[in-house]
Design a protein around this motif. Structure first.
Motif, PDB file in Angstrom:
ATOM      1  N   UNK A  66       0.945  -1.479  -0.099  1.00 27.12           N
ATOM      2  CA  UNK A  66      -0.165   0.103  -0.110  1.00 27.12           C
ATOM      3  C   UNK A  66       0.684   1.255   0.112  1.00 27.12           C
ATOM      4  N   UNK A  67       0.151   2.331  -0.359  1.00 28.00           N
ATOM      5  CA  UNK A  67       1.010   3.840  -0.552  1.00 28.00           C
ATOM      6  C   UNK A  67       0.237   4.682  -0.212  1.00 28.00           C
ATOM      7  N   UNK A  68       0.090   5.381   0.485  1.00 30.92           N
ATOM      8  CA  UNK A  68      -0.503   6.973   0.225  1.00 30.92           C
ATOM      9  C   UNK A  68      -0.207   7.723  -0.568  1.00 30.92           C
ATOM     10  N   UNK A  69      -0.893   7.967  -1.183  1.00 25.60           N
ATOM     11  CA  UNK A  69      -0.874   9.396  -2.636  1.00 25.60           C
ATOM     12  C   UNK A  69      -1.256  10.675  -2.904  1.00 25.60           C
ATOM     13  N   UNK A  70      -2.191  11.054  -2.035  1.00 21.15           N
ATOM     14  CA  UNK A  70      -2.620  12.286  -1.679  1.00 21.15           C
ATOM     15  C   UNK A  70      -3.330  12.538  -0.322  1.00 21.15           C
ATOM     16  N   UNK A  71      -3.747  13.415  -0.221  1.00 21.83           N
ATOM     17  CA  UNK A  71      -4.693  13.816   0.591  1.00 21.83           C
ATOM     18  C   UNK A  71      -5.087  15.569   0.742  1.00 21.83           C
ATOM     19  N   UNK A  72      -6.653  15.264  -0.118  1.00 18.36           N
ATOM     20  CA  UNK A  72      -7.282  16.137  -0.340  1.00 18.36           C
ATOM     21  C   UNK A  72      -8.133  16.665   1.295  1.00 18.36           C
ATOM     22  N   UNK A  73      -7.580  17.659   1.477  1.00 20.35           N
ATOM     23  CA  UNK A  73      -8.335  18.250   3.089  1.00 20.35           C
ATOM     24  C   UNK A  73      -9.483  18.589   2.826  1.00 20.35           C
ATOM     25  N   UNK A  74     -10.015  19.298   1.674  1.00 21.08           N
ATOM     26  CA  UNK A  74     -11.485  19.592   1.311  1.00 21.08           C
ATOM     27  C   UNK A  74     -11.980  19.306   1.409  1.00 21.08           C
ATOM     28  N   UNK A  75     -11.832  17.825   0.839  1.00 19.89           N
ATOM     29  CA  UNK A  75     -13.139  16.596   0.895  1.00 19.89           C
ATOM     30  C   UNK A  75     -13.011  16.050   1.486  1.00 19.89           C
ATOM     31  N   UNK A  76     -11.759  15.701   2.281  1.00 18.58           N
ATOM     32  CA  UNK A  76     -11.320  14.818   3.984  1.00 18.58           C
ATOM     33  C   UNK A  76     -11.186  13.459   2.963  1.00 18.58           C
ATOM     34  N   UNK A  77     -10.667  13.569   1.894  1.00 21.87           N
ATOM     35  CA  UNK A  77     -10.195  12.297   0.933  1.00 21.87           C
ATOM     36  C   UNK A  77      -8.483  11.530   1.053  1.00 21.87           C
ATOM     37  N   UNK A  78      -8.504  10.081   1.460  1.00 20.21           N
ATOM     38  CA  UNK A  78      -6.702  10.093   1.234  1.00 20.21           C
ATOM     39  C   UNK A  78      -7.200   9.181   0.039  1.00 20.21           C
ATOM     40  N   UNK A  79      -5.701   9.530  -0.798  1.00 21.32           N
ATOM     41  CA  UNK A  79      -5.648   8.590  -1.773  1.00 21.32           C
ATOM     42  C   UNK A  79      -5.109   7.716  -1.401  1.00 21.32           C
ATOM     43  N   UNK A  80      -5.312   5.703  -1.650  1.00 20.55           N
ATOM     44  CA  UNK A  80      -4.234   5.546  -1.130  1.00 20.55           C
ATOM     45  C   UNK A  80      -4.257   3.939  -2.171  1.00 20.55           C
ATOM     46  N   UNK A  81      -2.636   3.441  -2.680  1.00 27.40           N
ATOM     47  CA  UNK A  81      -2.570   2.590  -3.860  1.00 27.40           C
ATOM     48  C   UNK A  81      -2.359   1.488  -3.502  1.00 27.40           C
ATOM     49  N   UNK A  82      -3.178   0.565  -3.767  1.00 28.68           N
ATOM     50  CA  UNK A  82      -3.305  -0.702  -2.796  1.00 28.68           C
ATOM     51  C   UNK A  82      -2.768  -2.030  -4.381  1.00 28.68           C
ATOM     52  N   UNK A  83      -2.015  -3.001  -3.627  1.00 29.97           N
ATOM     53  CA  UNK A  83      -1.371  -4.352  -4.786  1.00 29.97           C
ATOM     54  C   UNK A  83      -2.742  -5.437  -4.868  1.00 29.97           C
ATOM     55  N   UNK A  84      -3.268  -4.769  -3.851  1.00 30.01           N
ATOM     56  CA  UNK A  84      -4.719  -6.527  -3.449  1.00 30.01           C
ATOM     57  C   UNK A  84      -6.014  -5.535  -2.788  1.00 30.01           C
ATOM     58  N   UNK A  85      -6.711  -4.761  -3.899  1.00 38.93           N
ATOM     59  CA  UNK A  85      -7.710  -3.634  -3.970  1.00 38.93           C
ATOM     60  C   UNK A  85      -9.194  -4.664  -4.546  1.00 38.93           C
ATOM     61  N   UNK A  86      -9.683  -6.031  -4.609  1.00 40.58           N
ATOM     62  CA  UNK A  86     -10.101  -6.647  -4.864  1.00 40.58           C
ATOM     63  C   UNK A  86     -11.044  -5.837  -5.411  1.00 40.58           C
ATOM     64  N   UNK A  87     -11.839  -5.751  -4.449  1.00 40.58           N
ATOM     65  CA  UNK A  87     -12.778  -4.965  -3.585  1.00 40.58           C
ATOM     66  C   UNK A  87     -12.687  -3.713  -2.914  1.00 40.58           C
TER      67      UNK A  87
END
Length: 109
Positions: A66-87
């Motif tokens: 897993x790797x954290x990519x970006x956090x958008x504080x305006x909308x409170x969203x953290x974007x995460x890259x995962x090798x195992x995100x089937x669902x």
């Protein structure tokens, strides 16, 4: 005393996550047919301070796969890259229950 217990509990949880992730990535690296499902997942973050979001992002990035990519504080969203995100929905639920909830408990006074 409760806070010390929550920190110790989280440390054990996180150690287990690191071990499981290392094992899973190692198996896929050595496998001729890796079982990865890479994706970038938007995780809504609620109720964490700036320090809490930073801690969450750092812990996610230190976990293999897993790797954290970006956090958008305006909308409170953290974007995460995962090798195992089937669902992706299950991935979001896991981050919120396993990490976000525990980090909130550690940081509350």
């Amino acid at each position: 005393m409760k806070r010390a217990f929550r920190i110790a509990s989280f440390a054990l949880f996180y150690l287990g996550e690191i071990l499981k992730s290392n094992f899973r990535v190692a198996i896929d690296v050595l496998s001729p047919k890796p079982s990865i499902f890479p994706a970038i997942v938007a995780v809504p973050i609620e109720g964490l301070s700036h320090a809490g979001v930073t801690l969450l992002a750092d812990l996610i990035s230190m976990t293999p796969g897993t790797l954290s990519l970006e956090y958008e504080p305006e909308v409170g969203t953290l974007y995460i890259h995962s090798m195992y995100a089937r669902d992706p929905d299950a991935f979001v639920k896991s981050i919120k229950q396993d990490y976000e909830r525990r980090i909130q408990a550690i940081l509350e006074k």
